[in-house]
Write a protein that holds these residues in place. Structure first.
Motif, PDB file in Angstrom:
ATOM      1  N   GLY A 160       0.818  -1.209   0.000  1.00 30.72           N
ATOM      2  CA  GLY A 160       0.000   0.000   0.000  1.00 30.72           C
ATOM      3  C   GLY A 160       0.850   1.256   0.000  1.00 30.72           C
ATOM      4  N   LYS A 161       1.937   1.252   0.765  1.00 34.14           N
ATOM      5  CA  LYS A 161       2.839   2.405   0.795  1.00 34.14           C
ATOM      6  C   LYS A 161       3.492   2.612  -0.568  1.00 34.14           C
ATOM      7  CE  LYS A 161       4.147   2.062   5.698  1.00 34.14           C
ATOM      8  NZ  LYS A 161       5.253   1.724   6.632  1.00 34.14           N
ATOM      9  N   MET A 162       3.889   1.520  -1.219  1.00 36.17           N
ATOM     10  CA  MET A 162       4.500   1.655  -2.539  1.00 36.17           C
ATOM     11  C   MET A 162       3.535   2.289  -3.530  1.00 36.17           C
ATOM     12  SD  MET A 162       5.984  -1.170  -5.193  1.00 36.17           S
ATOM     13  CE  MET A 162       4.674  -0.888  -6.377  1.00 36.17           C
ATOM     14  N   HIS A 163       2.290   1.824  -3.518  1.00 32.62           N
ATOM     15  CA  HIS A 163       1.288   2.402  -4.418  1.00 32.62           C
ATOM     16  C   HIS A 163       1.035   3.872  -4.089  1.00 32.62           C
ATOM     17  CE1 HIS A 163      -0.569  -1.800  -5.437  1.00 32.62           C
ATOM     18  NE2 HIS A 163       0.617  -1.610  -5.985  1.00 32.62           N
ATOM     19  N   ARG A 164       1.032   4.199  -2.826  1.00 30.91           N
ATOM     20  CA  ARG A 164       0.822   5.597  -2.419  1.00 30.91           C
ATOM     21  C   ARG A 164       2.020   6.464  -2.786  1.00 30.91           C
ATOM     22  NH1 ARG A 164       1.457   6.239   3.766  1.00 30.91           N
ATOM     23  NH2 ARG A 164       3.627   6.055   3.032  1.00 30.91           N
ATOM     24  N   ASP A 165       3.223   5.985  -2.513  1.00 32.08           N
ATOM     25  CA  ASP A 165       4.418   6.799  -2.696  1.00 32.08           C
ATOM     26  C   ASP A 165       4.780   7.022  -4.158  1.00 32.08           C
ATOM     27  OD1 ASP A 165       4.562   6.844   0.044  1.00 32.08           O
ATOM     28  OD2 ASP A 165       6.223   5.427   0.209  1.00 32.08           O
ATOM     29  N   THR A 166       4.281   6.181  -5.054  1.00 35.82           N
ATOM     30  CA  THR A 166       4.616   6.342  -6.472  1.00 35.82           C
ATOM     31  C   THR A 166       3.556   7.127  -7.246  1.00 35.82           C
ATOM     32  OG1 THR A 166       3.663   4.160  -6.927  1.00 35.82           O
ATOM     33  CG2 THR A 166       6.048   4.277  -6.600  1.00 35.82           C
ATOM     34  N   GLN A 167       2.563   7.645  -6.561  1.00 37.37           N
ATOM     35  CA  GLN A 167       1.527   8.407  -7.264  1.00 37.37           C
ATOM     36  C   GLN A 167       2.085   9.676  -7.898  1.00 37.37           C
ATOM     37  OE1 GLN A 167      -1.759   8.917  -4.552  1.00 37.37           O
ATOM     38  NE2 GLN A 167      -2.282   6.747  -4.588  1.00 37.37           N
ATOM     39  N   SER A 168       3.206  10.174  -7.374  1.00 40.26           N
ATOM     40  CA  SER A 168       3.826  11.373  -7.942  1.00 40.26           C
ATOM     41  C   SER A 168       4.926  11.034  -8.946  1.00 40.26           C
ATOM     42  CB  SER A 168       4.418  12.237  -6.821  1.00 40.26           C
ATOM     43  OG  SER A 168       5.384  11.506  -6.077  1.00 40.26           O
ATOM     44  N   PHE A 169       5.131   9.749  -9.209  1.00 38.96           N
ATOM     45  CA  PHE A 169       6.159   9.336 -10.164  1.00 38.96           C
ATOM     46  C   PHE A 169       5.643   9.530 -11.587  1.00 38.96           C
ATOM     47  CE2 PHE A 169       8.154   5.762 -12.635  1.00 38.96           C
ATOM     48  CZ  PHE A 169       9.438   6.275 -12.655  1.00 38.96           C
ATOM     49  N   SER A 170       6.456  10.161 -12.428  1.00 39.85           N
ATOM     50  CA  SER A 170       5.993  10.529 -13.769  1.00 39.85           C
ATOM     51  C   SER A 170       6.372   9.528 -14.854  1.00 39.85           C
ATOM     52  CB  SER A 170       6.545  11.906 -14.155  1.00 39.85           C
ATOM     53  OG  SER A 170       7.970  11.897 -14.163  1.00 39.85           O
ATOM     54  N   GLY A 171       7.226   8.565 -14.537  1.00 36.91           N
ATOM     55  CA  GLY A 171       7.653   7.607 -15.551  1.00 36.91           C
ATOM     56  C   GLY A 171       6.503   6.756 -16.049  1.00 36.91           C
ATOM     57  N   SER A 172       6.617   6.283 -17.294  1.00 38.91           N
ATOM     58  CA  SER A 172       5.520   5.515 -17.889  1.00 38.91           C
ATOM     59  C   SER A 172       6.049   4.268 -18.586  1.00 38.91           C
ATOM     60  CB  SER A 172       4.753   6.375 -18.893  1.00 38.91           C
ATOM     61  OG  SER A 172       3.687   5.650 -19.456  1.00 38.91           O
ATOM     62  N   ARG A 173       5.408   3.153 -18.294  1.00 40.49           N
ATOM     63  CA  ARG A 173       5.678   1.903 -18.999  1.00 40.49           C
ATOM     64  C   ARG A 173       4.402   1.081 -18.967  1.00 40.49           C
ATOM     65  NH1 ARG A 173       8.507  -3.652 -17.243  1.00 40.49           N
ATOM     66  NH2 ARG A 173       9.131  -4.416 -19.302  1.00 40.49           N
ATOM     67  N   GLU A 218     -10.877   2.050 -13.085  1.00 48.77           N
ATOM     68  CA  GLU A 218     -10.369   1.943 -11.721  1.00 48.77           C
ATOM     69  C   GLU A 218      -9.009   2.620 -11.639  1.00 48.77           C
ATOM     70  OE1 GLU A 218      -9.111  -2.129 -10.565  1.00 48.77           O
ATOM     71  OE2 GLU A 218      -9.735  -2.706 -12.582  1.00 48.77           O
ATOM     72  N   PRO A 219      -8.588   2.974 -10.439  1.00 45.11           N
ATOM     73  CA  PRO A 219      -7.309   3.680 -10.283  1.00 45.11           C
ATOM     74  C   PRO A 219      -6.133   2.872 -10.823  1.00 45.11           C
ATOM     75  CG  PRO A 219      -8.602   3.799  -8.267  1.00 45.11           C
ATOM     76  CD  PRO A 219      -9.297   2.835  -9.166  1.00 45.11           C
ATOM     77  N   ARG A 220      -5.245   3.579 -11.510  1.00 43.08           N
ATOM     78  CA  ARG A 220      -4.044   2.967 -12.080  1.00 43.08           C
ATOM     79  C   ARG A 220      -2.822   3.737 -11.606  1.00 43.08           C
ATOM     80  NH1 ARG A 220      -4.095   0.269 -17.126  1.00 43.08           N
ATOM     81  NH2 ARG A 220      -2.358   1.594 -17.772  1.00 43.08           N
ATOM     82  N   GLY A 221      -1.724   3.056 -11.559  1.00 41.08           N
ATOM     83  CA  GLY A 221      -0.464   3.685 -11.190  1.00 41.08           C
ATOM     84  C   GLY A 221       0.654   2.680 -11.334  1.00 41.08           C
ATOM     85  N   VAL A 222       1.767   2.930 -10.704  1.00 45.06           N
ATOM     86  CA  VAL A 222       2.908   2.028 -10.790  1.00 45.06           C
ATOM     87  C   VAL A 222       2.669   0.817  -9.899  1.00 45.06           C
ATOM     88  CG1 VAL A 222       5.366   1.750 -10.342  1.00 45.06           C
ATOM     89  CG2 VAL A 222       4.516   3.873 -11.325  1.00 45.06           C
ATOM     90  N   ILE A 223       2.770  -0.371 -10.475  1.00 47.48           N
ATOM     91  CA  ILE A 223       2.648  -1.609  -9.711  1.00 47.48           C
ATOM     92  C   ILE A 223       3.933  -2.415  -9.869  1.00 47.48           C
ATOM     93  CG2 ILE A 223       0.151  -1.596 -10.124  1.00 47.48           C
ATOM     94  CD1 ILE A 223       0.582  -4.088 -11.936  1.00 47.48           C
ATOM     95  N   HIS A 224       4.191  -3.273  -8.905  1.00 49.66           N
ATOM     96  CA  HIS A 224       5.370  -4.139  -8.974  1.00 49.66           C
ATOM     97  C   HIS A 224       5.155  -5.242 -10.004  1.00 49.66           C
ATOM     98  CE1 HIS A 224       8.248  -7.275  -7.829  1.00 49.66           C
ATOM     99  NE2 HIS A 224       8.943  -6.351  -7.187  1.00 49.66           N
TER     100      HIS A 224
END
Length: 323
Positions: A127-140, A186-192
């Motif tokens: 959960g912290k990883m998903h929260r902390d990467t919300q400001s990350f701008s990289g895209s893949r 649904e919400p999307r962002g950086v996932i492992h």
């Protein structure tokens, strides 16, 4: 992390020189994994993890490097990627690209040693990883989405091994079901996207680090939740309710799942089980590498997950997770 490319002693010396690590003292192959060649590297400067890939693109590795730097800024427990003298995040070598990481302390945990407390901690860190990467701008984008997996299954369905062909057809039906029940934005962002037991180091009872961010991409957060759940909360042919609920509880303490995310968990979980059954057939079961070059993983363990999920359905999963 398998040994796919035979590297000469001179290659390891070149790596040590490029990264300023001093003389090479010992090199140990690491046969786990599927697509890369990895080694433990002992030098005058200490112990390091060296990964050689002929599959990952330069853009993939730049994304990984930027993501790890972002996580470090947020003091998230992750691997430390070293930079060669060239300043690039990797080194071109022997027809591939080398990345070097500091060796992570800690140990890996597996059943039957995993407890509900472990799983709650794991959920909290995800959960912290998903929260902390919300400001990350990289895209893949996800390189292993449903379209790619379906292509794998179409090919496997034509395999001369009748058992594999039958399994592929079964998996195609599960993939259809997974796609049919995933609905709504649904919400999307950086996932492992690959948070298996061998990608987490533990320091006593706390998470020491997440590592192996090669699969990281922008996708639905819920997919990451259930990929992790599938990996950690299934043992002995069944899902373990206490561990499942503790993991979800820990995650939601940091990042509560929205209604649409909860509604899509079943489709993501079933897709994840299909995806990893398929890749294990391709990367392990059909691999020509001998046992000393590749630690095999039985695809049937993930096929069992897919079958269990298909049998329980969405409501059964909600009950399993206590949602």
């Amino acid at each position: 992390m398998a040994v796919h490319t035979a590297l000469s002693p001179e290659a390891f010396t070149r790596v040590a020189e490029a990264y300023g690590l001093g003389a090479v003292r010992e090199v140990t192959p690491i046969p786990q994994g599927s697509i890369n060649t990895n080694h433990r590297l002992e030098t005058d400067a200490g112990r390091f993890f060296m990964r050689h890939t002929t599959v990952r693109s330069a853009d993939d590795l730049r994304f990984e490097s930027a993501l790890l730097a972002h996580l470090t800024e947020y003091h998230f427990p992750g691997p430390v990627l070293l930079t060669p003298r060239t300043g690039a995040p990797f080194l071109e070598l022997e027809g591939g690209r080398v990345s070097v990481f500091r060796w992570l302390p800690g140990e890996e945990l597996r059943h039957p040693h995993l407890t509900a407390d472990h799983m709650e901690s794991l959920g909290t860190e995800l959960g912290k990883m998903h929260r902390d990467t919300q400001s990350f701008s990289g895209s893949r984008e996800n390189p292993y989405g449903p379209e790619t997996v379906r292509q794998w299954l179409v090919g496997l369905a034509r395999h001369p091994d009748a058992e594999l062909a039958s399994v592929a057809q079964e998996l195609e039906r599960y993939l259809d079901k997974a796609e049919a029940v995933r609905q709504g934005l649904e919400p999307r962002g950086v996932i492992h996207a690959d948070l298996f037991m061998d990608n987490v180091k533990w320091l006593a009872d706390r998470v020491g680090a997440f590592f192996d961010f090669e699969m990281a991409c922008r996708e639905a957060y819920g997919l990451d939740v259930v990929i992790t759940l599938n990996a950690w909360c299934f043992d002995g042919g069944q899902y373990l309710p206490e561990l499942c609920r503790a993991f979800v509880r820990g995650y939601q303490d940091v990042r509560p799942l929205s209604a649409v995310e909860r509604g899509n968990l079943f489709g993501h979980a079933l897709f994840g089980a299909v995806r990893f059954t398929s890749s294990r057939i391709r990367d392990y079961h059909l691999s020509p590498l001998p046992a000393d070059k590749l630690t095999k993983k039985d695809y049937r363990t993930y096929l069992n997950r897919a079958r269990a999920l298909a049998a329980m359905g969405p409501q059964g999963l909600f009950e399993l997770l206590g949602l």
